[in-house]
Design a protein around this motif. Structure first.
Motif, PDB file in Angstrom:
ATOM      1  N   LEU A  31       0.834  -1.211   0.000  1.00 27.72           N
ATOM      2  CA  LEU A  31       0.000   0.000   0.000  1.00 27.72           C
ATOM      3  C   LEU A  31       0.864   1.255   0.000  1.00 27.72           C
ATOM      4  O   LEU A  31       0.660   2.170   0.803  1.00 27.72           O
ATOM      5  CB  LEU A  31      -0.943   0.015   1.211  1.00 27.72           C
ATOM      6  N   ASP A  32       1.874   1.248  -0.871  1.00 26.45           N
ATOM      7  CA  ASP A  32       2.773   2.395  -1.006  1.00 26.45           C
ATOM      8  C   ASP A  32       3.556   2.718   0.254  1.00 26.45           C
ATOM      9  O   ASP A  32       3.925   3.858   0.496  1.00 26.45           O
ATOM     10  CB  ASP A  32       2.001   3.646  -1.463  1.00 26.45           C
ATOM     11  N   LYS A  33       3.788   1.704   1.079  1.00 21.59           N
ATOM     12  CA  LYS A  33       4.590   1.933   2.265  1.00 21.59           C
ATOM     13  C   LYS A  33       5.716   0.904   2.274  1.00 21.59           C
ATOM     14  O   LYS A  33       5.475  -0.279   2.020  1.00 21.59           O
ATOM     15  CB  LYS A  33       3.714   1.766   3.512  1.00 21.59           C
ATOM     16  N   GLU A  34       6.925   1.367   2.547  1.00 18.80           N
ATOM     17  CA  GLU A  34       8.063   0.456   2.621  1.00 18.80           C
ATOM     18  C   GLU A  34       7.955  -0.358   3.910  1.00 18.80           C
ATOM     19  O   GLU A  34       7.892   0.208   5.003  1.00 18.80           O
ATOM     20  CB  GLU A  34       9.345   1.299   2.613  1.00 18.80           C
ATOM     21  N   ILE A  35       7.876  -1.704   3.809  1.00 16.36           N
ATOM     22  CA  ILE A  35       7.665  -2.496   5.024  1.00 16.36           C
ATOM     23  C   ILE A  35       8.811  -3.455   5.331  1.00 16.36           C
ATOM     24  O   ILE A  35       8.768  -4.166   6.316  1.00 16.36           O
ATOM     25  CB  ILE A  35       6.356  -3.311   4.950  1.00 16.36           C
ATOM     26  N   SER A  36       9.851  -3.457   4.489  1.00 17.06           N
ATOM     27  CA  SER A  36      10.848  -4.512   4.651  1.00 17.06           C
ATOM     28  C   SER A  36      11.642  -4.405   5.947  1.00 17.06           C
ATOM     29  O   SER A  36      12.276  -5.374   6.343  1.00 17.06           O
ATOM     30  CB  SER A  36      11.786  -4.558   3.449  1.00 17.06           C
ATOM     31  N   SER A  37      11.624  -3.247   6.609  1.00 14.84           N
ATOM     32  CA  SER A  37      12.382  -3.174   7.859  1.00 14.84           C
ATOM     33  C   SER A  37      11.474  -3.044   9.076  1.00 14.84           C
ATOM     34  O   SER A  37      11.958  -2.850  10.190  1.00 14.84           O
ATOM     35  CB  SER A  37      13.368  -2.009   7.798  1.00 14.84           C
ATOM     36  N   LEU A  38      10.160  -3.153   8.871  1.00 12.26           N
ATOM     37  CA  LEU A  38       9.244  -3.031  10.005  1.00 12.26           C
ATOM     38  C   LEU A  38       9.190  -4.339  10.804  1.00 12.26           C
ATOM     39  O   LEU A  38       9.394  -5.411  10.249  1.00 12.26           O
ATOM     40  CB  LEU A  38       7.826  -2.714   9.506  1.00 12.26           C
ATOM     41  N   PRO A  39       8.906  -4.247  12.112  1.00 13.11           N
ATOM     42  CA  PRO A  39       8.697  -5.476  12.879  1.00 13.11           C
ATOM     43  C   PRO A  39       7.364  -6.134  12.509  1.00 13.11           C
ATOM     44  O   PRO A  39       6.446  -5.469  12.008  1.00 13.11           O
ATOM     45  CB  PRO A  39       8.668  -5.002  14.332  1.00 13.11           C
ATOM     46  N   THR A  40       7.288  -7.443  12.750  1.00 16.51           N
ATOM     47  CA  THR A  40       6.114  -8.219  12.340  1.00 16.51           C
ATOM     48  C   THR A  40       4.799  -7.592  12.809  1.00 16.51           C
ATOM     49  O   THR A  40       3.840  -7.508  12.034  1.00 16.51           O
ATOM     50  CB  THR A  40       6.232  -9.644  12.908  1.00 16.51           C
ATOM     51  N   THR A  41       4.766  -7.150  14.065  1.00 19.84           N
ATOM     52  CA  THR A  41       3.497  -6.640  14.600  1.00 19.84           C
ATOM     53  C   THR A  41       3.004  -5.435  13.806  1.00 19.84           C
ATOM     54  O   THR A  41       1.810  -5.274  13.594  1.00 19.84           O
ATOM     55  CB  THR A  41       3.645  -6.240  16.076  1.00 19.84           C
ATOM     56  N   GLU A  42       3.944  -4.596  13.336  1.00 12.28           N
ATOM     57  CA  GLU A  42       3.550  -3.416  12.557  1.00 12.28           C
ATOM     58  C   GLU A  42       3.011  -3.827  11.186  1.00 12.28           C
ATOM     59  O   GLU A  42       2.039  -3.265  10.689  1.00 12.28           O
ATOM     60  CB  GLU A  42       4.755  -2.477  12.371  1.00 12.28           C
ATOM     61  N   ILE A  43       3.667  -4.812  10.583  1.00 17.39           N
ATOM     62  CA  ILE A  43       3.243  -5.277   9.265  1.00 17.39           C
ATOM     63  C   ILE A  43       1.842  -5.866   9.355  1.00 17.39           C
ATOM     64  O   ILE A  43       0.977  -5.601   8.517  1.00 17.39           O
ATOM     65  CB  ILE A  43       4.252  -6.319   8.718  1.00 17.39           C
ATOM     66  N   VAL A  44       1.613  -6.639  10.408  1.00 17.80           N
ATOM     67  CA  VAL A  44       0.299  -7.233  10.609  1.00 17.80           C
ATOM     68  C   VAL A  44      -0.757  -6.141  10.768  1.00 17.80           C
ATOM     69  O   VAL A  44      -1.856  -6.228  10.237  1.00 17.80           O
ATOM     70  CB  VAL A  44       0.326  -8.155  11.855  1.00 17.80           C
ATOM     71  N   LYS A  45      -0.392  -5.087  11.469  1.00 17.29           N
ATOM     72  CA  LYS A  45      -1.321  -3.987  11.704  1.00 17.29           C
ATOM     73  C   LYS A  45      -1.745  -3.329  10.388  1.00 17.29           C
ATOM     74  O   LYS A  45      -2.866  -2.841  10.267  1.00 17.29           O
ATOM     75  CB  LYS A  45      -0.631  -2.937  12.590  1.00 17.29           C
ATOM     76  N   LEU A  46      -0.847  -3.338   9.396  1.00 16.34           N
ATOM     77  CA  LEU A  46      -1.180  -2.716   8.115  1.00 16.34           C
ATOM     78  C   LEU A  46      -2.196  -3.533   7.318  1.00 16.34           C
ATOM     79  O   LEU A  46      -2.748  -3.053   6.336  1.00 16.34           O
ATOM     80  CB  LEU A  46       0.090  -2.536   7.270  1.00 16.34           C
ATOM     81  N   GLY A  47      -2.406  -4.796   7.714  1.00 11.49           N
ATOM     82  CA  GLY A  47      -3.436  -5.575   7.050  1.00 11.49           C
ATOM     83  C   GLY A  47      -2.932  -6.779   6.272  1.00 11.49           C
ATOM     84  O   GLY A  47      -3.556  -7.220   5.317  1.00 11.49           O
TER      85      GLY A  47
END
Lengths: 371, 235
Positions: B61-77
């Motif tokens: 969704l136009d957001k760079e997620i490769s360095s985010l922690p799992t919980t944040e990625i899950v929060k994005l959907g």
């Protein structure tokens, strides 16, 4: 009868500590050897708060609290802010809180308040220990974490020795509310006539020895300790099975990676586990201090090892098992004292544990699982 | 919606993903097929942040997620239904579903979704008080998917949903996957059962030893000579 009751009292304390061991083991697979020291600090915090402590000693304790509070606040802020501001904020917050505790220690405050505050302080201590000593070693070999745990235990023991000295302390009788004060054996007994007029509950609250039957009397303190232990365990059971955090704890204990895929912040849940386990350890420490008038820096080590045995007995990682294990070892010890082995009570506790390990390696409630 | 560009991942020093690029558009079912050890599961784990991304970028969704922690990625959907179910065996069916909605705060919606999930999987409603470990293989797979749905994901990652299931159950599971997609959830499907996967997917990627070797419409892949030979067993 007397021995059974004191066995149950002791067992209750062991059970409360054992639950702390078992919860932590269940969730991160580590034997938290510093847990006995947490129990010891729980008892000492109350001591420091209900008696008037000297300025120097209060300052020392507050310094220790500054470290504890600072780390705990940092632990919670670091998720929301970048490192530097949260470090600054936790310094400010920690100083403020520990400055406040300085006065708590300096003066004498009511027992109940001290009891509650001690639980809170001890929970912070548990969370801080996890953060500084165990979290960096989360993925390290088990042996490294185990050695760190033992090191942590020794450090805390010596901090206590530094603050309060090595000699045995006791809660002063006059500062403990009469409800939970033990009557000495030579103290005033109620006559049969009076006894029959008072309800069981009244007697409990008056803090007298209560006659069960014949010549058997039980101090109301011991009954209260047993009741309180059971109450806390029921509360714990409800937390673990009915609340969201409790369920998340169980999920993390079973599979941390999958739990994080559910969006569960596993580090945060581990922090809560330490907080709850430590709070219960504190209760055990305080109750023990009340029952046996005996606080020393090594009390945590002694009780901790037996409680660890209790946790193993019940099947490590299993909470009801740890509770039952605690009561079994408490009873075993007091039966040993009854048949004249009072010098041997710790030996008896280990003998029971070894017997169980040989006969039923998974513990009472343990499941046979292949690893 | 999701795009991986030149993603590399490592287990220790071993390179498992050697620069893969995958795109998933909103509303699609995309199949990721390949043999054992091709890096399919690792790809999903890299998206979820369970495996660290060494090089390359993952955007969602136009957001760079490769360095985010799992919980944040899950929060994005993004929600993953992991390989081998990975249920919380000692918790009840209902508790497993509750763990799926752990992050959500919208109580009313959660209730509605729970009802909805029970409609898709009536058997789970019958067994809601039962421990997850006591369910049969098919029921466990259903619970795993249901748990993933309770996260109300925009993108559902399914890892080997047909693994270890009887053929009749496989058909049922794939019917359900199609239904979930129709209701508006984008799906990235990892499968060894290439035929089933490609028959419900819009597009497909074929992976071999950490690389994407082929990408096309699922329809075309089903006709592709190499795919037919290697993955469908048809000469």
């Amino acid at each position: 009868m007397d021995y059974i009751i004191s066995g149950l009292t002791m067992g209750g304390a062991y059970a409360l500590i054992a639950v702390g061991y078992t919860m932590v083991y269940g969730i991160i697979g580590l034997i938290n050897f510093a847990h006995g020291e947490i129990y010891m600090f729980g008892a000492y915090f109350v001591f420091a708060m209900i008696v008037e402590t000297s300025k120097n000693t209060s300052f020392l304790i507050s310094l220790f609290m500054l470290v504890i509070f600072g780390i705990t606040i940092y632990l919670f802020l670091r998720d929301k802010f970048s490192p530097l501001p949260s470090l600054a904020l936790s310094l400010v917050g920690g100083s403020f809180l520990s400055g406040f505790t300085f006065f708590l220690f300096l003066t004498s405050i009511p027992f109940y308040l001290a009891f509650l505050l001690s639980m809170i302080f001890t929970s912070c201590l548990g969370m801080a220990i996890e953060f500084i000593a165990y979290r960096p070693l989360r993925d390290a070999p088990r042996l490294a974490a185990l050695i760190t745990a033992i090191g942590m235990s020794l450090i805390l023991q010596n901090v206590a020795r530094l603050i309060w000295g090595a000699r045995t302390r006791a809660y002063p009788d006059q500062l403990i509310p009469s409800i939970i004060k033990t009557q000495t054996i030579n103290g005033e007994f109620l006559t049969d006539k009076l006894l029959s007029k008072m309800s069981f509950f009244e007697l409990l609250l008056k803090g007298h020895k209560i006659r069960i039957f014949g010549d058997t009397y039980i101090s109301s303190l011991k009954i209260l300790i047993i009741l309180l232990t059971i109450l806390i365990m029921i509360i714990l059971h409800l937390i673990i099975h009915k609340t969201k955090i409790g369920k998340a704890m169980r999920a993390c204990a079973q599979d941390k990676v999958t739990a994080s895929l559910m969006g569960i912040d596993t580090d945060r849940i581990i922090t809560y586990t330490f907080a709850i386990g430590s709070g219960m350890g504190a209760v055990a420490g305080i109750l023990n201090g009340l029952a046996y008038h005996n606080l020393s820096p090594t009390m945590g080590y002694k009780a901790g090892v037996v409680a660890f045995a209790a946790a193993v007995l019940g099947g490590i990682g299993n909470i009801p098992g740890a509770m039952v294990g605690g009561f079994i070892l408490g009873l075993a010890q007091s039966i040993a004292a009854w048949i004249g082995l009072s010098q041997w009570i710790y030996g008896v506790a280990y003998a029971v544990m070894i017997l169980f390990i040989v006969l039923r390696p998974t513990g009472i409630f343990g499941k046979a699982t292949a690893r | 919606m999701l795009s991986l560009s030149q993603v590399h991942s490592y287990y220790d020093k071993m390179e498992v993903l050697k620069g893969i690029s995958i795109d998933v558009a909103e509303g699609e079912i995309v199949a990721l097929i390949g043999a054992n050890g091709a890096g399919k599961t690792t790809t999903l784990n890299a998206i979820c942040g369970v495996v660290k991304v060494g090089k390359g970028k993952i955007r969602f969704l136009d957001k760079e997620i490769s360095s985010l922690p799992t919980t944040e990625i899950v929060k994005l959907g993004i929600s993953q239904v992991p390989e081998g179910r990975k249920l919380f065996q000692d918790m009840t069916v209902l508790e497993n579903l509750e763990m799926g909605s752990y992050r959500r705060r919208d109580k009313q919606e959660i209730k509605r979704d729970l009802k909805h999930v029970y409609e898709i999987f009536p058997v789970l409603f019958e067994r809601k008080k039962q421990l997850a470990g006591t369910l049969s293989g098919g029921e466990q797979q259903m619970l795993a998917i249901a748990r993933g749905l309770m996260m109300k994901p925009r993108l559902l990652l399914l890892d080997e949903p047909s693994l270890g299931l009887a053929p009749i159950l496989v058909n049922q599971i794939f019917e359900i996957i199609k239904k979930i997609n129709k209701l508006g959830t984008t799906i990235l499907l990892v499968e060894q059962n290439a035929h089933m996967a490609l028959s419900i997917a819009n597009r497909g990627y074929v992976m071999e030893t950490g690389k994407v070797v082929l990408e096309d419409l699922a329809f075309n892949l089903l006709k592709n000579e190499m795919v037919r030979k290697t993955y469908l067993g048809i000469a």
